[in-house]
Scaffold this active site. Structure first.
Site, PDB file in Angstrom:
ATOM      1  N   LYS A   1     -11.308  -3.393  19.124  1.00  0.00           N
ATOM      2  CA  LYS A   1     -10.109  -4.047  19.381  1.00  0.00           C
ATOM      3  C   LYS A   1      -9.473  -3.650  20.832  1.00  0.00           C
ATOM      4  O   LYS A   1      -8.323  -3.854  20.987  1.00  0.00           O
ATOM      5  CB  LYS A   1      -9.105  -3.304  18.253  1.00  0.00           C
ATOM      6  CG  LYS A   1      -9.539  -3.666  16.859  1.00  0.00           C
ATOM      7  CD  LYS A   1      -8.341  -2.918  15.937  1.00  0.00           C
ATOM      8  CE  LYS A   1      -8.929  -3.297  14.469  1.00  0.00           C
ATOM      9  NZ  LYS A   1      -7.946  -3.376  13.396  1.00  0.00           N
TER      10      LYS A   1
ATOM     11  N   ASN B   1       0.820  -1.205   0.126  1.00  0.00           N
ATOM     12  CA  ASN B   1       0.075   0.077   0.029  1.00  0.00           C
ATOM     13  C   ASN B   1       0.884   1.233   0.096  1.00  0.00           C
ATOM     14  O   ASN B   1       2.030   1.049   0.060  1.00  0.00           O
ATOM     15  CB  ASN B   1      -1.170   0.053   1.216  1.00  0.00           C
ATOM     16  CG  ASN B   1      -0.188  -0.108   2.462  1.00  0.00           C
ATOM     17  OD1 ASN B   1       0.514   0.865   2.835  1.00  0.00           O
ATOM     18  ND2 ASN B   1      -0.492  -1.068   3.373  1.00  0.00           N
TER      19      ASN B   1
ATOM     20  N   PHE C   1      -4.356   3.648  14.951  1.00  0.00           N
ATOM     21  CA  PHE C   1      -4.462   4.511  13.924  1.00  0.00           C
ATOM     22  C   PHE C   1      -5.952   4.074  12.968  1.00  0.00           C
ATOM     23  O   PHE C   1      -5.879   2.747  12.726  1.00  0.00           O
ATOM     24  CB  PHE C   1      -3.330   4.809  13.059  1.00  0.00           C
ATOM     25  CG  PHE C   1      -2.671   6.255  13.423  1.00  0.00           C
ATOM     26  CD1 PHE C   1      -2.144   6.290  14.837  1.00  0.00           C
ATOM     27  CD2 PHE C   1      -2.483   7.396  12.584  1.00  0.00           C
ATOM     28  CE1 PHE C   1      -1.343   7.310  15.276  1.00  0.00           C
ATOM     29  CE2 PHE C   1      -1.922   8.505  13.250  1.00  0.00           C
ATOM     30  CZ  PHE C   1      -1.139   8.439  14.239  1.00  0.00           C
TER      31      PHE C   1
ATOM     32  N   LYS D   1       8.694 -17.171 -10.213  1.00  0.00           N
ATOM     33  CA  LYS D   1       8.112 -16.214 -11.073  1.00  0.00           C
ATOM     34  C   LYS D   1       6.955 -16.554 -11.744  1.00  0.00           C
ATOM     35  O   LYS D   1       6.964 -17.417 -12.485  1.00  0.00           O
ATOM     36  CB  LYS D   1       9.138 -15.226 -11.928  1.00  0.00           C
ATOM     37  CG  LYS D   1       8.517 -14.135 -12.587  1.00  0.00           C
ATOM     38  CD  LYS D   1       9.691 -13.393 -13.365  1.00  0.00           C
ATOM     39  CE  LYS D   1       9.157 -12.471 -14.095  1.00  0.00           C
ATOM     40  NZ  LYS D   1       9.391 -11.876 -15.179  1.00  0.00           N
TER      41      LYS D   1
HETATM   42  O1  PMT Z   1       2.791   6.271   6.690  1.00  0.00           O
HETATM   43  P1  PMT Z   1       2.363   7.398   6.022  1.00  0.00           P
HETATM   44  O2  PMT Z   1       2.636   7.482   4.251  1.00  0.00           O
HETATM   45  O3  PMT Z   1       2.817   8.591   6.798  1.00  0.00           O
HETATM   46  O4  PMT Z   1       0.788   7.373   6.149  1.00  0.00           O
HETATM   47  C1  PMT Z   1       0.391   7.278   7.329  1.00  0.00           C
HETATM   48  C2  PMT Z   1      -0.993   6.423   7.258  1.00  0.00           C
HETATM   49  C3  PMT Z   1      -2.026   6.912   6.699  1.00  0.00           C
HETATM   50  C4  PMT Z   1      -0.639   4.916   7.037  1.00  0.00           C
HETATM   51  C5  PMT Z   1      -1.426   6.307   8.986  1.00  0.00           C
HETATM   52  O5  PMT Z   1      -1.947   7.524   9.480  1.00  0.00           O
HETATM   53  C6  PMT Z   1      -2.324   5.566   9.452  1.00  0.00           C
HETATM   54  O6  PMT Z   1      -3.691   5.741   9.210  1.00  0.00           O
HETATM   55  N1  PMT Z   1      -2.336   4.097   9.736  1.00  0.00           N
HETATM   56  C7  PMT Z   1      -3.276   3.151   9.827  1.00  0.00           C
HETATM   57  C8  PMT Z   1      -3.325   2.387   8.743  1.00  0.00           C
HETATM   58  C9  PMT Z   1      -4.586   1.360   8.829  1.00  0.00           C
HETATM   59  O7  PMT Z   1      -4.058  -0.005   8.373  1.00  0.00           O
HETATM   60  O8  PMT Z   1      -5.630   1.453   9.201  1.00  0.00           O
HETATM   61  P2  PMT Z   1      -6.948   0.447   9.468  1.00  0.00           P
HETATM   62  O9  PMT Z   1      -7.973   1.402   9.807  1.00  0.00           O
HETATM   63  O10 PMT Z   1      -7.074  -0.441   8.236  1.00  0.00           O
HETATM   64  O11 PMT Z   1      -6.427  -0.338  10.710  1.00  0.00           O
HETATM   65  C10 PMT Z   1      -6.865   0.177  12.062  1.00  0.00           C
HETATM   66  C11 PMT Z   1      -5.790  -0.362  12.940  1.00  0.00           C
HETATM   67  O12 PMT Z   1      -5.469  -1.762  12.989  1.00  0.00           O
HETATM   68  C12 PMT Z   1      -4.314   0.303  12.579  1.00  0.00           C
HETATM   69  O13 PMT Z   1      -3.730   0.622  13.801  1.00  0.00           O
HETATM   70  C13 PMT Z   1      -3.376  -0.937  11.980  1.00  0.00           C
HETATM   71  O14 PMT Z   1      -2.199  -0.844  12.377  1.00  0.00           O
HETATM   72  C14 PMT Z   1      -3.961  -1.963  12.688  1.00  0.00           C
HETATM   73  N2  PMT Z   1      -4.072  -3.401  11.960  1.00  0.00           N
HETATM   74  C15 PMT Z   1      -4.948  -3.445  10.836  1.00  0.00           C
HETATM   75  C16 PMT Z   1      -4.923  -4.695  10.312  1.00  0.00           C
HETATM   76  C17 PMT Z   1      -4.204  -5.798  10.709  1.00  0.00           C
HETATM   77  N3  PMT Z   1      -4.094  -6.854  10.033  1.00  0.00           N
HETATM   78  N4  PMT Z   1      -3.391  -5.389  11.748  1.00  0.00           N
HETATM   79  C18 PMT Z   1      -3.335  -4.278  12.461  1.00  0.00           C
HETATM   80  O15 PMT Z   1      -2.782  -4.484  13.476  1.00  0.00           O
END
Ligand code: PMT
Length: 401
Positions: A335, A204, A317, A283
């Site tokens: 969570k 991503n 986040f 590949k």
């Molecule tokens: O890295 P940059 O370019 O500065 O961009 C920053 C950002 C946009 C990536 C950052 O600010 C951000 O939003 N991070 C969270 C991205 C995310 O995965 O969001 P989510 O809403 O899908 O997940 C919620 C939370 O669960 C996050 O804390 C994520 O780390 C966690 N998660 C999600 C999926 C997973 N399989 N395991 C997790 O731990």
């Protein structure tokens, strides 16, 4: 608190007097140090009279001279060099100690801040940028120069930062220095990379900027910081231990291994939600008109931490493009988080890959704050301020339960 103000030789040296006054008004004692070139731009008497301290320039000016730099280094809280020429940056980066200021830099264990000032072409030169990289990696705080007309008649970056900006940077460095000391913090950042075959992958747009800003701010505040990071092009912030990972499952392993020993986790990483069911060992050939990929869910690392947590303060986040607060609150509850930072990832100015972000911070007690678009470094400061505030009231809440 005592600030050593190092002044080097360029036209911006006249602003040192103003910087000195601004810092004095904040209650700092100022010890002025000037290079011999600086003395040609501004009279030492000005800084001496304003500060009430003699200006130090020469390693050998009096009887105690050979150890004066050690004494000054031991008895100060910050070394600020403003303006800092390309020459002094090169000396600091290269460890050259041929005058009082460069020798002082090598002897000091306090935080160091530099406010570069030079011609735009000098500022852009790879030698200068390389030296700044070295200094940043070493933990030197660089107060970025401004842009505009320069004394040499050119236009561009390299003008000494405004004295107000320098004052703010000093205040931040000194006030922030110990508020997280004694705490162990784990931050995750960047994308994860899920391999399809030896050369292709799903990933991503996360660059790691937000997570690295949070890790750097925590280190500045004195925390022990582990940064579990997916692949990015960023250098780790000073004082941070970086553990590089690739996939969601590697990130899970690295995080779980350290979870027991940390006090706060901030999960900024954009973890892949799906991974190829069976990555091809060779590949994948393109001798077909269609290719179906079978993906399976990755483990939700944060949800797992929410189930396992004992004393840890958990911050997630939430990357959202609509119904920001509602969606983020659902993640907070599902969570079992203590705080969630929602950000708008629908535009180009905020969220993924940009230098700025716009966030909402939600807590378990139903509190929600929204913020304007801010630099990611500023968002990081706000997030840590809110974590500190929430942790400060946690014991009281526990007693009340
Ligand atoms: O890295 P940059 O370019 O500065 O961009 C920053 C950002 C946009 C990536 C950052 O600010 C951000 O939003 N991070 C969270 C991205 C995310 O995965 O969001 P989510 O809403 O899908 O997940 C919620 C939370 O669960 C996050 O804390 C994520 O780390 C966690 N998660 C999600 C999926 C997973 N399989 N395991 C997790 O731990």
């Amino acid at each position: 608190m005592r600030v050593v103000l190092g002044v080097t030789g360029c036209i911006g040296a006249y602003k040192a007097a103003l910087i000195l006054r601004l810092l004095q008004k904040e209650g700092f004692e100022i010890v002025p140090v000037m290079t011999s070139a600086a003395r040609r731009f501004i009279g030492p008497l000005t800084l001496e009279k304003l500060s009430g301290n003699p200006v130090i320039s020469d390693l050998f000016s009096d009887r105690k001279a050979s150890i004066a730099h050690i004494e000054v280094a031991r008895n100060s809280d910050l070394l600020l060099v403003a303006p800092a020429t390309a020459n002094i940056l090169a000396k600091f980066a290269g460890g050259i100690a041929d005058d009082f200021l460069s020798t002082l830099y090598l002897s000091t264990a306090t935080p160091v801040a530099v406010a570069p000032a030079m011609n735009v072409e000098m500022w852009r030169h790879p030698a200068v940028q390389g030296n700044l990289q070295i200094l940043r990696r070493r933990g030197v705080h660089v107060i970025e120069p401004g842009s505009g007309y320069q004394a040499c008649g050119e236009f561009g970056e390299g003008r000494l930062a405004e004295p107000e900006k320098i004052r703010e940077a000093v205040l931040r460095l000194l006030s922030a220095s110990r508020s997280l000391s004694g705490l162990q913090v784990l931050v995750t950042a960047g994308p994860t990379v899920e391999d399809l075959d030896p050369v292709r992958f799903i990933s991503n747009r996360s660059t790691g900027k937000m997570g690295y800003a949070l890790a750097g701010e925590a280190a500045l505040r004195g925390a022990g910081v582990v940064l579990v990071s997916g692949p990015t092009s960023l250098d780790p912030p000073a004082g941070v231990e970086r553990i590089g990972v690739r996939s969601a499952s590697e990130m899970r392993e690295a995080v779980l291994e350290r979870f027991e020993s940390v006090d706060v986790v901030v999960k900024v990483a954009a973890v892949a939600d799906f991974t190829p069911e069976a990555p091809a060992p060779q590949k994948i050939k393109k001798n077909r008109s269609k290719l179906d990929l079978r993906l399976t869910r990755t483990p939700d690392i944060l949800a797992e931490l929410g189930r396992r947590k004992t004393r840890q303060f958990l911050v997630g986040f939430a990357a959202e493009s609509e119904n920001f607060q509602e969606n983020a609150r659902k993640k907070l509850l599902d969570k079992n988080l203590d705080m969630v930072v929602a950000n708008d990832v629908s535009g180009t100015e905020t969220g993924f890959a940009s230098d700025s972000n716009q966030v909402w911070i939600l807590d378990r007690e139903g509190g929600a704050e929204s913020f304007p678009v801010l630099e990611k470094a500023a968002v990081a400061r706000i997030v840590w301020d809110r974590i500190e505030r929430a942790r400060a009231v946690m014991p009281a809440l526990k007693v009340a339960e």
